[in-house]
Design a protein around this motif. Structure first.
Motif, PDB file in Angstrom:
ATOM      1  N   LYS A 134     -42.493  -8.009  28.992  1.00 49.74           N
ATOM      2  CA  LYS A 134     -43.720  -7.123  29.359  1.00 49.74           C
ATOM      3  C   LYS A 134     -44.310  -7.198  27.977  1.00 49.74           C
ATOM      4  O   LYS A 134     -45.441  -7.261  27.697  1.00 49.74           O
ATOM      5  CB  LYS A 134     -43.237  -6.063  29.758  1.00 49.74           C
ATOM      6  CG  LYS A 134     -42.935  -5.768  31.159  1.00 49.74           C
ATOM      7  CD  LYS A 134     -42.552  -4.320  31.611  1.00 49.74           C
ATOM      8  CE  LYS A 134     -42.619  -4.223  33.273  1.00 49.74           C
ATOM      9  NZ  LYS A 134     -42.420  -2.795  33.750  1.00 49.74           N
ATOM     10  N   ALA A 135     -43.256  -6.801  26.864  1.00 51.38           N
ATOM     11  CA  ALA A 135     -43.747  -6.540  25.594  1.00 51.38           C
ATOM     12  C   ALA A 135     -44.226  -7.996  25.095  1.00 51.38           C
ATOM     13  O   ALA A 135     -45.526  -8.036  24.194  1.00 51.38           O
ATOM     14  CB  ALA A 135     -42.665  -6.159  24.564  1.00 51.38           C
ATOM     15  N   GLU A 157     -35.698  -9.141  38.954  1.00 49.12           N
ATOM     16  CA  GLU A 157     -36.299  -7.872  38.125  1.00 49.12           C
ATOM     17  C   GLU A 157     -37.677  -8.456  37.402  1.00 49.12           C
ATOM     18  O   GLU A 157     -38.615  -7.821  37.415  1.00 49.12           O
ATOM     19  CB  GLU A 157     -35.486  -7.181  37.211  1.00 49.12           C
ATOM     20  CG  GLU A 157     -35.854  -5.934  36.825  1.00 49.12           C
ATOM     21  CD  GLU A 157     -34.733  -5.177  36.063  1.00 49.12           C
ATOM     22  OE1 GLU A 157     -35.026  -3.713  36.054  1.00 49.12           O
ATOM     23  OE2 GLU A 157     -34.011  -5.601  35.484  1.00 49.12           O
ATOM     24  N   LEU A 169     -36.504  -7.446  30.766  1.00 49.76           N
ATOM     25  CA  LEU A 169     -37.765  -7.335  31.501  1.00 49.76           C
ATOM     26  C   LEU A 169     -38.537  -6.584  30.508  1.00 49.76           C
ATOM     27  O   LEU A 169     -39.760  -6.870  30.396  1.00 49.76           O
ATOM     28  CB  LEU A 169     -37.571  -6.355  32.463  1.00 49.76           C
ATOM     29  CG  LEU A 169     -38.666  -5.711  33.414  1.00 49.76           C
ATOM     30  CD1 LEU A 169     -39.539  -6.992  33.840  1.00 49.76           C
ATOM     31  CD2 LEU A 169     -38.282  -4.758  34.421  1.00 49.76           C
ATOM     32  N   ASN A 170     -38.353  -5.502  29.681  1.00 50.95           N
ATOM     33  CA  ASN A 170     -38.996  -4.764  28.693  1.00 50.95           C
ATOM     34  C   ASN A 170     -39.318  -5.866  27.619  1.00 50.95           C
ATOM     35  O   ASN A 170     -40.472  -5.968  27.259  1.00 50.95           O
ATOM     36  CB  ASN A 170     -38.228  -3.856  28.156  1.00 50.95           C
ATOM     37  CG  ASN A 170     -37.779  -2.769  28.926  1.00 50.95           C
ATOM     38  OD1 ASN A 170     -38.400  -2.742  30.101  1.00 50.95           O
ATOM     39  ND2 ASN A 170     -36.745  -1.978  28.765  1.00 50.95           N
ATOM     40  N   ILE A 171     -38.465  -6.946  27.338  1.00 54.13           N
ATOM     41  CA  ILE A 171     -38.792  -7.864  26.280  1.00 54.13           C
ATOM     42  C   ILE A 171     -40.052  -8.768  26.777  1.00 54.13           C
ATOM     43  O   ILE A 171     -40.854  -9.081  26.158  1.00 54.13           O
ATOM     44  CB  ILE A 171     -37.720  -8.938  25.851  1.00 54.13           C
ATOM     45  CG1 ILE A 171     -36.493  -8.170  25.053  1.00 54.13           C
ATOM     46  CG2 ILE A 171     -38.096 -10.042  24.981  1.00 54.13           C
ATOM     47  CD1 ILE A 171     -35.194  -8.515  24.955  1.00 54.13           C
ATOM     48  N   CYS A 208     -35.627 -13.985  25.520  1.00 50.73           N
ATOM     49  CA  CYS A 208     -35.242 -12.965  26.545  1.00 50.73           C
ATOM     50  C   CYS A 208     -33.760 -13.065  26.825  1.00 50.73           C
ATOM     51  O   CYS A 208     -33.005 -12.270  27.527  1.00 50.73           O
ATOM     52  CB  CYS A 208     -36.051 -12.988  27.884  1.00 50.73           C
ATOM     53  SG  CYS A 208     -37.675 -12.511  27.690  1.00 50.73           S
ATOM     54  N   GLN A 234     -32.400  -4.852  23.917  1.00 53.16           N
ATOM     55  CA  GLN A 234     -33.541  -4.340  24.769  1.00 53.16           C
ATOM     56  C   GLN A 234     -33.205  -5.037  26.159  1.00 53.16           C
ATOM     57  O   GLN A 234     -32.540  -6.207  26.223  1.00 53.16           O
ATOM     58  CB  GLN A 234     -34.891  -4.587  24.348  1.00 53.16           C
ATOM     59  CG  GLN A 234     -35.195  -4.157  23.225  1.00 53.16           C
ATOM     60  CD  GLN A 234     -35.692  -2.568  23.356  1.00 53.16           C
ATOM     61  OE1 GLN A 234     -35.855  -2.286  24.299  1.00 53.16           O
ATOM     62  NE2 GLN A 234     -35.282  -1.531  22.375  1.00 53.16           N
ATOM     63  N   LYS A 235     -33.759  -4.555  27.334  1.00 54.12           N
ATOM     64  CA  LYS A 235     -33.515  -5.206  28.625  1.00 54.12           C
ATOM     65  C   LYS A 235     -34.392  -6.379  28.507  1.00 54.12           C
ATOM     66  O   LYS A 235     -35.775  -6.252  28.310  1.00 54.12           O
ATOM     67  CB  LYS A 235     -34.289  -4.204  29.727  1.00 54.12           C
ATOM     68  CG  LYS A 235     -32.981  -3.329  30.073  1.00 54.12           C
ATOM     69  CD  LYS A 235     -33.191  -2.276  31.171  1.00 54.12           C
ATOM     70  CE  LYS A 235     -33.533  -3.172  32.485  1.00 54.12           C
ATOM     71  NZ  LYS A 235     -33.906  -2.160  33.737  1.00 54.12           N
ATOM     72  N   ASN A 268     -41.687  -7.882  38.494  1.00 52.68           N
ATOM     73  CA  ASN A 268     -42.213  -6.728  37.731  1.00 52.68           C
ATOM     74  C   ASN A 268     -43.215  -7.437  36.903  1.00 52.68           C
ATOM     75  O   ASN A 268     -43.945  -6.766  35.907  1.00 52.68           O
ATOM     76  CB  ASN A 268     -41.570  -5.875  36.902  1.00 52.68           C
ATOM     77  CG  ASN A 268     -40.690  -4.824  38.053  1.00 52.68           C
ATOM     78  OD1 ASN A 268     -41.107  -3.913  38.310  1.00 52.68           O
ATOM     79  ND2 ASN A 268     -39.450  -5.329  38.371  1.00 52.68           N
TER      80      ASN A 268
END
Length: 448
Positions: A174-175, A208, A170-172, A138, A167-168, A212
């Protein structure tokens, strides 16, 4: 080695106390004044030192201590108990969910604290416990961090999830969790970005992710070398993000160790692990009582046993013991012996865990890496037959070995002589302890 200077000073203070026999209140107060100075010089937080010495004083000048038969030992016992309490009293385990759920651990810390390497170390520990970890890259600001995580993950045989640096975080995160669920991984370790100092962007990014993603644990990695700055960083992270546990790295370096002694008292959060080297195996679970014993020169036999169990091949050890009893110890055995010592953290680290030895043997009294390298070079310059049968040694063979190793022949003569002495000594190991366990001139092999 961390705490070496502090340990030496405390041991000298308590040695003086023990020598006095019966103690006066002034003796105790003077000793604790010296303890206070020693702790401050070790970079322990001033308020922590003040509270620590106050508690000890209140307990140590009581009638039950002053009138005891061994008041000096009673004071040391109190210091040991308070030092253990200061660092957390009990060993704290990493919180893990049941195997059918996904544990999510967020690693945080400043750049240079060793966070990425520590993430891989934790993954290795969890894998050895039967977990199925996944490392998630991340940190999108330091491209080398992604590559470093991949290399270390491969070494630990742990998969690494990456989406590159566009990528952000947070997106990493979650993925990575979704990937873990689909691929039967039950622990996800998020390696987040570090900065050179605590800044708003860094904190917002972590907030963040925290808000989340369902995190199981937030772990802060701090560098012991930074002293009080490490404590201040921990306090700030705890206030802004919230931390569940701390890992203190670089405790094997030339550091005063004040961070490890202050951080629990200042943040209220426990130290989970301590980093004792750069190798991926150099991460120890933190035991406050054992660390207190090490600092006070009382040794740490339990950690020594655990290191031995993890590092020594039981079958090899049994075979070597049988050869020792028959005086069949060879130079090949010695190379194995050196390798096992290195795997256990080095000779100095091991000696400090033996009660009564820590603090008595200084670094300059032990063979350094250069000396050990010379010994290895000499052994590797021997033929297979010479390593297996040291009795073959003669002047011409020694001359050839010296030339091959790039040393003077006197170094080879010294090695062979020490080897022969050690081999004779080792044959008598079973009889070296008297009926009451008294040593009979035991000396460590090869002049150690």
């Amino acid at each position: 080695m961390a705490f070496e200077s502090l340990s030496d000073k405390l041991q000298n203070i308590f040695k003086n106390l023990r020598s006095k026999g019966r103690l006066k209140e002034e003796d105790v107060k003077q000793a604790l004044k010296e303890v206070k100075i020693a702790l401050l010089e070790a970079d322990v937080n001033f308020k922590v030192v003040k509270d620590f010495t106050k508690k000890i004083t209140e307990r140590a000048v009581g009638a039950d201590v002053m009138n005891s038969l061994t008041p000096g030992q009673m004071v040391i016992k109190i210091v040991n108990e308070e030092l253990t309490a200061l660092m957390g009293s009990e060993t704290t385990e990493l919180k893990l969910l049941p195997d059918n759920e996904v544990t999510v651990i967020m690693m945080m810390g400043l750049q240079g604290a060793g966070k990425t390497t520590t993430a891989a170390k934790i993954a290795g520990i969890l894998k050895s416990k039967g977990k199925r970890p996944l490392l998630a890259a991340c940190d999108v600001y330091r491209p080398a961090a992604i590559e470093q995580l991949k290399i270390n993950g491969e070494k630990q045989q742990v998969p690494v999830f990456s989406m590159g640096d566009r990528q952000k975080p947070l997106n990493i995160a979650k993925a990575a969790i979704e990937h873990a669920k689909k691929n039967n991984n039950n622990v996800v370790i998020l390696d987040t970005a570090g900065r050179l100092h605590v800044d708003e962007d860094m904190m917002n990014e972590l907030v963040e992710i925290r808000d989340n993603v369902l995190l199981t644990q937030t772990i802060l990695v701090v560098d012991a070398m930074t002293g009080q700055d490490a404590v201040n960083v921990a306090k700030e992270f705890n206030e802004k993000i919230g931390i569940d546990g701390i890992i203190v790295t670089k405790l094997d370096g030339d550091t005063r160790g004040g961070a490890a002694l202050s951080i629990k008292a200042v943040t209220g959060r426990p130290i989970l692990y301590i980093g004792m080297g750069e190798k991926l195996s150099d991460l120890e679970q933190f035991h406050p009582d054992r660390m207190a014993s090490r600092i006070l020169g009382m040794g740490d036999v339990l950690s020594l046993i655990e290191k031995a169990e993890q590092s020594i091949d039981a079958q090899k050890a049994k075979e070597m013991e049988q050869r020792l009893r028959k005086a069949q110890f060879t130079f090949d055995d010695y190379l194995d012996y050196m390798g096992q010592i290195k795997n256990m953290g080095g000779l100095s680290s091991l000696l400090n865990m033996i009660p009564g030895v820590g603090g008595q043997i200084k670094e300059d009294m032990l063979p350094d890496d250069k000396q050990l390298g010379k010994i290895e070079a000499m052994i590797f310059s021997m033929t297979k037959e010479e390593r297996g049968n040291p009795d073959l040694m003669n002047p011409s063979r020694k001359q050839r070995i010296a030339k091959g190793a790039g040393v003077d022949i006197s170094e080879v003569n010294k090695l062979v002589k020490q080897f022969e002495q050690a081999r004779k000594m080792m044959k008598n190991i079973p009889g070296m302890m008297g009926a009451k366990g008294k040593k009979r001139g035991f000396k460590m092999p090869f002049g150690f």
